[in-house]
Write a protein that holds these residues in place. Structure first.
Motif, PDB file in Angstrom:
ATOM      1  N   GLU A  96       3.100  -1.291  -6.369  1.00  0.00           N
ATOM      2  CA  GLU A  96       1.902  -1.895  -5.780  1.00  0.00           C
ATOM      3  C   GLU A  96       2.112  -3.388  -5.606  1.00  0.00           C
ATOM      4  O   GLU A  96       2.791  -4.016  -6.413  1.00  0.00           O
ATOM      5  CB  GLU A  96       0.687  -1.634  -6.677  1.00  0.00           C
ATOM      6  N   ALA A  97       1.521  -3.922  -4.562  1.00  0.00           N
ATOM      7  CA  ALA A  97       1.644  -5.362  -4.321  1.00  0.00           C
ATOM      8  C   ALA A  97       0.762  -6.117  -5.311  1.00  0.00           C
ATOM      9  O   ALA A  97      -0.359  -5.690  -5.586  1.00  0.00           O
ATOM     10  CB  ALA A  97       1.216  -5.672  -2.887  1.00  0.00           C
TER      11      ALA A  97
ATOM     12  N   TYR B  15       0.918  -1.873  -0.970  1.00  0.00           N
ATOM     13  CA  TYR B  15       2.204  -1.649  -1.639  1.00  0.00           C
ATOM     14  C   TYR B  15       3.232  -2.681  -1.191  1.00  0.00           C
ATOM     15  O   TYR B  15       3.157  -3.224  -0.084  1.00  0.00           O
ATOM     16  CB  TYR B  15       2.713  -0.233  -1.362  1.00  0.00           C
TER      17      TYR B  15
ATOM     18  N   PRO C  68      -7.507   6.423  -5.083  1.00  0.00           N
ATOM     19  CA  PRO C  68      -7.538   5.668  -3.829  1.00  0.00           C
ATOM     20  C   PRO C  68      -6.200   4.973  -3.554  1.00  0.00           C
ATOM     21  O   PRO C  68      -5.555   4.468  -4.482  1.00  0.00           O
ATOM     22  CB  PRO C  68      -8.636   4.623  -4.076  1.00  0.00           C
ATOM     23  N   LEU C  69      -5.805   4.947  -2.299  1.00  0.00           N
ATOM     24  CA  LEU C  69      -4.570   4.246  -1.928  1.00  0.00           C
ATOM     25  C   LEU C  69      -4.851   2.748  -1.883  1.00  0.00           C
ATOM     26  O   LEU C  69      -5.996   2.315  -1.728  1.00  0.00           O
ATOM     27  CB  LEU C  69      -4.064   4.757  -0.580  1.00  0.00           C
TER      28      LEU C  69
ATOM     29  N   ASP D 255       1.583   4.211 -15.177  1.00  0.00           N
ATOM     30  CA  ASP D 255       1.578   4.333 -13.720  1.00  0.00           C
ATOM     31  C   ASP D 255       0.336   3.647 -13.136  1.00  0.00           C
ATOM     32  O   ASP D 255      -0.791   4.104 -13.368  1.00  0.00           O
ATOM     33  CB  ASP D 255       1.572   5.818 -13.333  1.00  0.00           C
TER      34      ASP D 255
ATOM     35  N   GLU E 272       7.543   8.317 -11.578  1.00  0.00           N
ATOM     36  CA  GLU E 272       7.050   8.551 -10.215  1.00  0.00           C
ATOM     37  C   GLU E 272       7.113  10.039  -9.854  1.00  0.00           C
ATOM     38  O   GLU E 272       6.185  10.575  -9.262  1.00  0.00           O
ATOM     39  CB  GLU E 272       7.884   7.732  -9.224  1.00  0.00           C
TER      40      GLU E 272
ATOM     41  N   PRO F 140      -8.968   1.423  -9.638  1.00  0.00           N
ATOM     42  CA  PRO F 140      -8.859   0.216  -8.795  1.00  0.00           C
ATOM     43  C   PRO F 140     -10.086  -0.684  -8.856  1.00  0.00           C
ATOM     44  O   PRO F 140     -10.015  -1.852  -8.467  1.00  0.00           O
ATOM     45  CB  PRO F 140      -8.655   0.786  -7.395  1.00  0.00           C
TER      46      PRO F 140
ATOM     47  N   LEU G 228       4.540   8.215  -0.294  1.00  0.00           N
ATOM     48  CA  LEU G 228       3.333   8.753  -0.945  1.00  0.00           C
ATOM     49  C   LEU G 228       3.275  10.274  -0.823  1.00  0.00           C
ATOM     50  O   LEU G 228       2.891  10.975  -1.758  1.00  0.00           O
ATOM     51  CB  LEU G 228       2.085   8.108  -0.342  1.00  0.00           C
TER      52      LEU G 228
ATOM     53  N   PRO H  71      -4.135  -5.075  -9.178  1.00  0.00           N
ATOM     54  CA  PRO H  71      -3.018  -4.429  -8.488  1.00  0.00           C
ATOM     55  C   PRO H  71      -1.762  -4.391  -9.361  1.00  0.00           C
ATOM     56  O   PRO H  71      -1.464  -5.358 -10.053  1.00  0.00           O
ATOM     57  CB  PRO H  71      -2.795  -5.329  -7.266  1.00  0.00           C
ATOM     58  N   ASN H  72      -1.085  -3.283  -9.309  1.00  0.00           N
ATOM     59  CA  ASN H  72       0.156  -3.067 -10.059  1.00  0.00           C
ATOM     60  C   ASN H  72      -0.055  -3.137 -11.573  1.00  0.00           C
ATOM     61  O   ASN H  72       0.892  -3.384 -12.315  1.00  0.00           O
ATOM     62  CB  ASN H  72       1.223  -4.067  -9.640  1.00  0.00           C
TER      63      ASN H  72
END
Lengths: 123, 330
Positions: free
Chosen positions: A121-122, A107, A103-104, B176, A59, B182, A33, B187-188
């Motif tokens: 991302e998971a 992953y 926000p994080l 991305d 990325e 969120p 990150l 997710p993803n």
């Protein structure tokens, strides 16, 4: 003969260790990150899993159009023995005169080429 | 045939009272003549084309390039804008309309909302300046009242910014997940996937390129990926060009946008063509963001002299064309 069995045992343990994931995937995610916000192409290329190699350009350039991108309060932890790492904290970035927050989240990580790699991302 | 009719008439005259037969024959003749006059070609009115060829509305509007000049000219308000033919700005030739109709039907089968459109882009199309007033009111379409139908049909999408309009967004970040909200996105899930899932649009207005500079090959690759993704989801992608020259003097990104639209046969909203008629290309001092048109009153002299004024109007024209020629097609 005893010496033979000892050497064999040591070799077996070393081989087992080589195949099993070691190290801390959470630290790897943090490094990834950090590399993403600072656009560190070498680190990004090394830590990106092979499945996502074709996303390398995306990325690398993700934060190209914003300025002062930085991590704030990042803390990552592996979820049990799974291949997921949950992170808290945010990425801040400035566009124009306004700050944007990213926000994080959680992953996915994979063990490849003897080290942990970031794999998106998971789900 | 005629002799047979005469003989029958004669016999009827002999048999029946001539006072009844003659008035009846006279009435039938008058009726036949009336039908021939009203529909001389004998065409069945049910098969008349639904769409008129260009449906241009002729109106008298003042010349706006020189506000001090009070000269009034008769102009075709839906055939040109600041001297640029609308067909060059809102590019939806019949072959493209037909192709997009197939895409639209596929989207309907996938559950897309026929009355919804989405936006994908950067700060140049963020709220409140891009289209929002058509939902929020007030506005005055002036000579363009014909576009009111599209405003009513797509109500609810104009003021909605959605997941895929973000400051600093460029062609890379559209896919991305980190840029996806969120709270609303899974997710993803990428920005565009999230927007399509949440809003189920039938049309997506794409306004990218102002943040993409330095690597034209990558911009083209990403744009093609976006078009392919939209088509696969049954969403009609409308590619919009931009007024700025952020990537350099060659107008590279607009050329890429035009090429991709032609390659995939998708609608091209070539705003850049008409932006060149505006003072400073309709841009503010930063050279990227458009000049404001707070009034949203297209009877005002400055309406067609501001970036957002013309940008919004031409976007609405494109939505109107798609609504009429793609969605209402056979």
């Amino acid at each position: 003969m005893t010496r033979f069995w000892i050497v064999l045992g040591v070799l077996w343990i070393l081989a087992a260790c080589a195949n099993n994931p070691t190290g801390n995937p959470a630290r790897m995610v943090e490094r990834y990150l950090l590399a993403k916000v600072s656009r560190d192409d070498t680190a990004l290329r090394r830590l990106l899993c092979s499945e996502m190699e074709d996303q390398y350009e995306r990325e690398l350039r993700s934060f190209e159009t914003v300025s002062d991108a930085h991590l704030d309060g990042m803390a990552c932890r592996r979820v049990g023995e799974t291949n997921t790492v949950r992170c808290t904290g945010v990425i801040w970035a400035v566009y124009g005169s306004e700050q944007t927050k990213f926000p994080l989240t959680t992953y996915r990580v994979v063990w490849e080429d003897g080290e942990w790699k970031w794999c998106g991302e998971a789900p | 045939m005629i002799s047979l009719a005469l003989r029958v008439t004669l016999r009827a005259w002999l048999v029946m009272n001539r006072k009844i037969i003659f008035p009846l024959l006279l009435m039938l003749t008058v009726l036949a003549l009336f039908v021939l006059l009203v529909n001389p070609g004998g065409q069945d009115q049910r098969f008349k084309p639904i769409r008129s060829p260009t449906s241009a509305v002729r109106a008298v509007i003042p010349v706006t390039r020189n506000p001090n000049n009070t000269q009034v000219v008769e102009t075709d308000s839906l055939s040109s804008l600041n001297g640029i033919p609308i067909e060059q700005i809102v590019q939806l030739p019949p072959a493209v309309a037909q192709e997009m109709h197939t895409v639209y039907l596929r989207g309907q089968a996938l559950g897309n909302d026929p009355r919804a459109f989405s936006k994908v882009g950067d700060s140049t199309i963020e709220n409140p300046h891009f289209l929002a007033r058509f939902d929020e009111k007030p506005y005055n379409l002036g000579s363009y009242t014909r576009l009111q139908g599209a405003i009513e049909y797509f109500a609810g999408s104009f003021a909605r910014q959605g997941m895929a309009v973000q400051r600093g967004l460029h062609s890379w970040t559209v896919f991305d997940p980190m840029w996806a909200d969120p709270i609303y996105c899974e997710p993803n899930e990428s920005v565009i996937a999230c927007e399509f899932r949440v809003h189920r649009p039938s049309i997506v207005l794409v306004r990218l390129g102002s943040n993409d500079s330095g690597i034209p090959e990558a911009f083209e690759k990403n744009l093609r990926q976006l078009v392919e993704y939209s088509l696969a989801k049954g969403v009609i992608p409308v590619l919009g060009t931009k007024a700025d020259r952020f990537e350099g003097p060659g107008n590279t990104n607009n050329q890429i946008i035009r090429r991709v639209a032609a390659d995939y046969q998708v609608p091209l909203w070539d705003y850049d063509r008409v932006a060149q008629t505006l003072p400073n290309n309709g841009l503010r001092d930063d050279g990227i963001h458009m000049t404001y048109f707070y009034e949203h009153d297209y009877t005002l002299p400055n309406a067609l002299q501001t970036g957002h004024g013309v940008h919004n109007l031409t976007a609405l024209m494109m939505l109107d064309r798609i609504w009429r020629e793609v969605m209402q097609g056979d």
